[in-house]
Design an enzyme around this catalytic site. Structure first.
Site, PDB file in Angstrom:
ATOM      1  N   ASP A 196     -54.502  42.505  -1.581  1.00 50.06           N
ATOM      2  CA  ASP A 196     -53.265  42.053  -0.947  1.00 50.06           C
ATOM      3  C   ASP A 196     -53.545  41.768   0.528  1.00 50.06           C
ATOM      4  O   ASP A 196     -53.890  42.686   1.288  1.00 50.06           O
ATOM      5  CB  ASP A 196     -52.179  43.143  -1.100  1.00 50.06           C
ATOM      6  CG  ASP A 196     -50.832  42.690  -0.549  1.00 50.06           C
ATOM      7  OD1 ASP A 196     -50.787  41.681   0.180  1.00 50.06           O
ATOM      8  OD2 ASP A 196     -49.829  43.359  -0.847  1.00 50.06           O
ATOM      9  N   ASN A 234     -58.060  30.499   0.691  1.00 49.10           N
ATOM     10  CA  ASN A 234     -57.025  29.556   0.260  1.00 49.10           C
ATOM     11  C   ASN A 234     -55.603  30.103   0.339  1.00 49.10           C
ATOM     12  O   ASN A 234     -54.667  29.364   0.641  1.00 49.10           O
ATOM     13  CB  ASN A 234     -57.341  29.143  -1.198  1.00 49.10           C
ATOM     14  CG  ASN A 234     -56.174  28.470  -1.883  1.00 49.10           C
ATOM     15  OD1 ASN A 234     -55.917  27.288  -1.671  1.00 49.10           O
ATOM     16  ND2 ASN A 234     -55.450  29.236  -2.703  1.00 49.10           N
ATOM     17  N   SER A 241     -56.481  25.212   5.956  1.00 52.51           N
ATOM     18  CA  SER A 241     -55.561  25.086   7.081  1.00 52.51           C
ATOM     19  C   SER A 241     -54.411  24.182   6.638  1.00 52.51           C
ATOM     20  O   SER A 241     -54.064  24.154   5.460  1.00 52.51           O
ATOM     21  CB  SER A 241     -56.295  24.526   8.299  1.00 52.51           C
ATOM     22  OG  SER A 241     -55.423  24.471   9.393  1.00 52.51           O
ATOM     23  N   TYR A 244     -46.438  29.627  11.817  1.00 58.04           N
ATOM     24  CA  TYR A 244     -47.322  29.029  10.800  1.00 58.04           C
ATOM     25  C   TYR A 244     -48.417  28.198  11.497  1.00 58.04           C
ATOM     26  O   TYR A 244     -49.603  28.326  11.193  1.00 58.04           O
ATOM     27  CB  TYR A 244     -46.490  28.143   9.863  1.00 58.04           C
ATOM     28  CG  TYR A 244     -47.265  27.516   8.722  1.00 58.04           C
ATOM     29  CD1 TYR A 244     -47.754  28.290   7.672  1.00 58.04           C
ATOM     30  CD2 TYR A 244     -47.509  26.140   8.672  1.00 58.04           C
ATOM     31  CE1 TYR A 244     -48.445  27.709   6.606  1.00 58.04           C
ATOM     32  CE2 TYR A 244     -48.197  25.555   7.613  1.00 58.04           C
ATOM     33  CZ  TYR A 244     -48.664  26.338   6.584  1.00 58.04           C
ATOM     34  OH  TYR A 244     -49.356  25.775   5.533  1.00 58.04           O
ATOM     35  N   LYS A 279     -52.518  28.746  11.346  1.00 63.70           N
ATOM     36  CA  LYS A 279     -53.384  27.723  10.757  1.00 63.70           C
ATOM     37  C   LYS A 279     -54.340  27.130  11.800  1.00 63.70           C
ATOM     38  O   LYS A 279     -55.431  26.668  11.456  1.00 63.70           O
ATOM     39  CB  LYS A 279     -52.543  26.616  10.097  1.00 63.70           C
ATOM     40  CG  LYS A 279     -51.799  27.094   8.846  1.00 63.70           C
ATOM     41  CD  LYS A 279     -52.757  27.496   7.727  1.00 63.70           C
ATOM     42  CE  LYS A 279     -52.058  27.898   6.458  1.00 63.70           C
ATOM     43  NZ  LYS A 279     -52.960  28.325   5.389  1.00 63.70           N
ATOM     44  N   ASN A 321     -45.735  26.958  -4.968  1.00 66.02           N
ATOM     45  CA  ASN A 321     -44.784  28.014  -4.585  1.00 66.02           C
ATOM     46  C   ASN A 321     -44.633  28.176  -3.075  1.00 66.02           C
ATOM     47  O   ASN A 321     -43.869  29.009  -2.608  1.00 66.02           O
ATOM     48  CB  ASN A 321     -45.222  29.358  -5.183  1.00 66.02           C
ATOM     49  CG  ASN A 321     -45.099  29.347  -6.683  1.00 66.02           C
ATOM     50  OD1 ASN A 321     -44.305  28.582  -7.229  1.00 66.02           O
ATOM     51  ND2 ASN A 321     -45.891  30.170  -7.367  1.00 66.02           N
TER      52      ASN A 321
HETATM   53  N1  NAP Z   1     -48.674  22.825  -0.540  1.00 62.27           N
HETATM   54  C1  NAP Z   1     -48.884  22.134   0.576  1.00 62.27           C
HETATM   55  O1  NAP Z   1     -48.291  21.064   0.804  1.00 62.27           O
HETATM   56  C2  NAP Z   1     -49.860  22.635   1.597  1.00 62.27           C
HETATM   57  C3  NAP Z   1     -50.063  21.863   2.753  1.00 62.27           C
HETATM   58  C4  NAP Z   1     -50.949  22.329   3.714  1.00 62.27           C
HETATM   59  C5  NAP Z   1     -51.626  23.505   3.523  1.00 62.27           C
HETATM   60  N2  NAP Z   1     -51.420  24.251   2.394  1.00 62.27           N
HETATM   61  C6  NAP Z   1     -52.142  25.515   2.258  1.00 62.27           C
HETATM   62  O2  NAP Z   1     -52.758  25.583   0.982  1.00 62.27           O
HETATM   63  C7  NAP Z   1     -52.860  26.945   0.572  1.00 62.27           C
HETATM   64  C8  NAP Z   1     -52.377  27.099  -0.857  1.00 62.27           C
HETATM   65  O3  NAP Z   1     -50.989  26.797  -0.877  1.00 62.27           O
HETATM   66  P1  NAP Z   1     -50.178  26.362  -2.179  1.00 62.27           P
HETATM   67  O4  NAP Z   1     -49.382  25.185  -1.783  1.00 62.27           O
HETATM   68  O5  NAP Z   1     -51.068  26.290  -3.357  1.00 62.27           O
HETATM   69  O6  NAP Z   1     -49.151  27.597  -2.283  1.00 62.27           O
HETATM   70  P2  NAP Z   1     -48.813  28.653  -3.432  1.00 62.27           P
HETATM   71  O7  NAP Z   1     -48.630  27.996  -4.745  1.00 62.27           O
HETATM   72  O8  NAP Z   1     -47.672  29.433  -2.882  1.00 62.27           O
HETATM   73  O9  NAP Z   1     -50.114  29.552  -3.481  1.00 62.27           O
HETATM   74  C9  NAP Z   1     -50.348  30.528  -2.509  1.00 62.27           C
HETATM   75  C10 NAP Z   1     -51.265  31.586  -3.052  1.00 62.27           C
HETATM   76  O10 NAP Z   1     -51.451  32.571  -2.028  1.00 62.27           O
HETATM   77  C11 NAP Z   1     -51.261  33.855  -2.612  1.00 62.27           C
HETATM   78  N3  NAP Z   1     -50.797  34.839  -1.648  1.00 62.27           N
HETATM   79  C12 NAP Z   1     -49.736  34.775  -0.818  1.00 62.27           C
HETATM   80  N4  NAP Z   1     -49.595  35.929  -0.146  1.00 62.27           N
HETATM   81  C13 NAP Z   1     -50.589  36.758  -0.556  1.00 62.27           C
HETATM   82  C14 NAP Z   1     -50.978  38.090  -0.251  1.00 62.27           C
HETATM   83  N5  NAP Z   1     -50.289  38.838   0.623  1.00 62.27           N
HETATM   84  N6  NAP Z   1     -52.078  38.597  -0.850  1.00 62.27           N
HETATM   85  C15 NAP Z   1     -52.773  37.867  -1.736  1.00 62.27           C
HETATM   86  N7  NAP Z   1     -52.454  36.615  -2.095  1.00 62.27           N
HETATM   87  C16 NAP Z   1     -51.364  36.063  -1.512  1.00 62.27           C
HETATM   88  C17 NAP Z   1     -50.204  33.626  -3.686  1.00 62.27           C
HETATM   89  O11 NAP Z   1     -50.219  34.720  -4.590  1.00 62.27           O
HETATM   90  P3  NAP Z   1     -48.900  35.138  -5.422  1.00 62.27           P
HETATM   91  O12 NAP Z   1     -48.866  34.213  -6.607  1.00 62.27           O
HETATM   92  O13 NAP Z   1     -49.160  36.565  -5.767  1.00 62.27           O
HETATM   93  O14 NAP Z   1     -47.724  34.935  -4.513  1.00 62.27           O
HETATM   94  C18 NAP Z   1     -50.691  32.320  -4.270  1.00 62.27           C
HETATM   95  O15 NAP Z   1     -51.722  32.545  -5.190  1.00 62.27           O
HETATM   96  C19 NAP Z   1     -52.067  27.761   1.594  1.00 62.27           C
HETATM   97  O16 NAP Z   1     -52.951  28.351   2.513  1.00 62.27           O
HETATM   98  C20 NAP Z   1     -51.213  26.723   2.288  1.00 62.27           C
HETATM   99  O17 NAP Z   1     -50.873  27.088   3.604  1.00 62.27           O
HETATM  100  C21 NAP Z   1     -50.544  23.826   1.418  1.00 62.27           C
END
Ligand code: NAP
Length: 330
Positions: A91, A118, A170, A200, A204, A235
């Site tokens: 965690d 990630n 990032s 945020y 990042k 999510n």
């Molecule tokens: N989606 C976008 O448009 C976007 C754009 C720019 C950057 N990003 C970056 O890409 C990365 C992945 O994002 P995503 O869009 O795939 O989001 P996501 O579906 O919410 O995935 C986030 C992951 O992080 C895990 N996580 C969050 N808090 C945690 C904790 N305290 N300990 C361990 N694991 C934890 C979540 O686990 P749980 O399932 O247990 O919650 C989930 O597996 C992030 O760093 C995000 O900032 C995303």
């Protein structure tokens, strides 16, 4: 610009073992990152805070991999071998849990080829972890700093690990703080809906700075940061979409934005996969770079690039971790 994950190198774990450690591989774009690495023969350790969620994801990953392999021809299958999927409990909001997860991983592996930082959260209300850090800062940056520090030793022996890589997720959101800052700044002001983006952005940006510092310290390791694109169906946005009543408004807005500018969850994994698998990238030539959607190289903000600011952030983080009893070697 496009990227084809299937055109990237494949590994056979019997002859050329490759190990990946990824945070947040159970959801969103992390899920597809793991899927492709698994299809490419990697032994992937998914570090997550919830065993059940990760196990459900692993089940889906295994069946999706079989479906994809069913569409490949005999020649392709001969050269493509599935890897393995494993769970590590960790965690990011608890430094002790991070240390524990890392120790569990080290008990099983003496090498690490690919570290993918990630996991993340975005634009949540102000809050502090039990370790006393702002929650976005610890999840998105501090705990990943600690993981990198603890695991980098498994990436050092060139006779064992030929092409070690570290990728930090990032975001284009790092541009919310394009000006110099101190990581001690909390941005705990009203209204949250504005200042949460500063928190945020700062986390990042600090992640990109960490990558810049890591590649100076470990020139043998390819260290890069990525922005995956706008991936609206993960999510990451759930804090907004689950708000009572206005959540629906946010959901519609995100869908429209995603339709105009976004990429799918799978395409969102491509920048990470390009950096993790791309044979054309090397530590000597590409260290410290920042790659955006589909793995296209871009320039991050000046604050993220500036090495003096990166050193300041590094020193602050080491000091804060030491205060909490987590010794950092270098
Ligand atoms: N989606 C976008 O448009 C976007 C754009 C720019 C950057 N990003 C970056 O890409 C990365 C992945 O994002 P995503 O869009 O795939 O989001 P996501 O579906 O919410 O995935 C986030 C992951 O992080 C895990 N996580 C969050 N808090 C945690 C904790 N305290 N300990 C361990 N694991 C934890 C979540 O686990 P749980 O399932 O247990 O919650 C989930 O597996 C992030 O760093 C995000 O900032 C995303």
């Amino acid at each position: 610009m496009s990227f084809d994950p299937d055109a990237q190198p494949y590994f056979d774990k019997q002859k050329d073992r490759r190990v990946c450690f990824i945070t947040g591989g159970n959801s969103g774009l992390g899920f597809y990152t793991v899927l492709h690495l698994y299809l490419h023969g990697y032994i992937v350790y998914i570090a997550g805070r919830n065993r059940q969620r990760v196990e459900v994801a692993m089940k889906k990953l295994r069946s999706e991999a079989l479906i994809r392999r069913a569409n490949q021809n005999a020649h392709e299958l001969e050269n493509r071998h599935l890897g393995e999927l494993k769970f590590v409990e960790l965690d990011l909001c608890k430094l002790k849990s991070v240390e524990h997860g890392v120790v569990q991983f080290k008990r099983q592996e003496k090498r690490l080829d690919l570290l993918i930082l990630n996991a993340g959260i975005m634009a949540v209300p102000y809050g502090k972890t039990k370790d006393g850090f702002e929650v976005q800062l610890q999840t998105n940056y501090i705990s990943h700093f600690l993981i990198a520090d603890r695991l980098v030793e498994l990436m050092q022996d060139p006779d064992v690990v030929k092409d070690p890589r570290i990728i930090y997720l990032s975001s284009v959101g790092h541009w919310f703080t394009p000006f110099p800052f101190k990581l001690s700044w909390q941005y705990n002001y009203w209204p949250n809906i504005v200042f949460t983006w500063f928190r945020y952005g700062m986390a990042k940006t600090a992640g990109i700075q960490m990558i810049r510092s890591l590649c100076k310290r470990h020139s043998n390791i390819l260290c890069v940061a990525v922005h995956p694109g706008f991936v609206m169906n993960t999510n990451l946005f759930s804090h907004f979409t689950r708000l009572p009543i206005i959540g629906l408004f946010f959901w519609v807005m995100f869908q429209i934005f995603g339709w105009l500018f976004g990429v799918s969850n799978e395409e969102g994994s491509y920048s990470t996969l390009r950096c993790g698998l791309g044979a054309d990238l090397t530590a000597a030539k590409d260290n410290g770079k920042y790659f955006a959607t589909f793995g296209v190289q871009e320039k991050p903000s000046w604050t993220a690039r500036n090495i003096d600011y990166a050193c300041e952030s590094w020193a602050w983080t080491v000091q804060e971790l030491r205060k909490r009893g987590h010794e950092i070697e270098n």
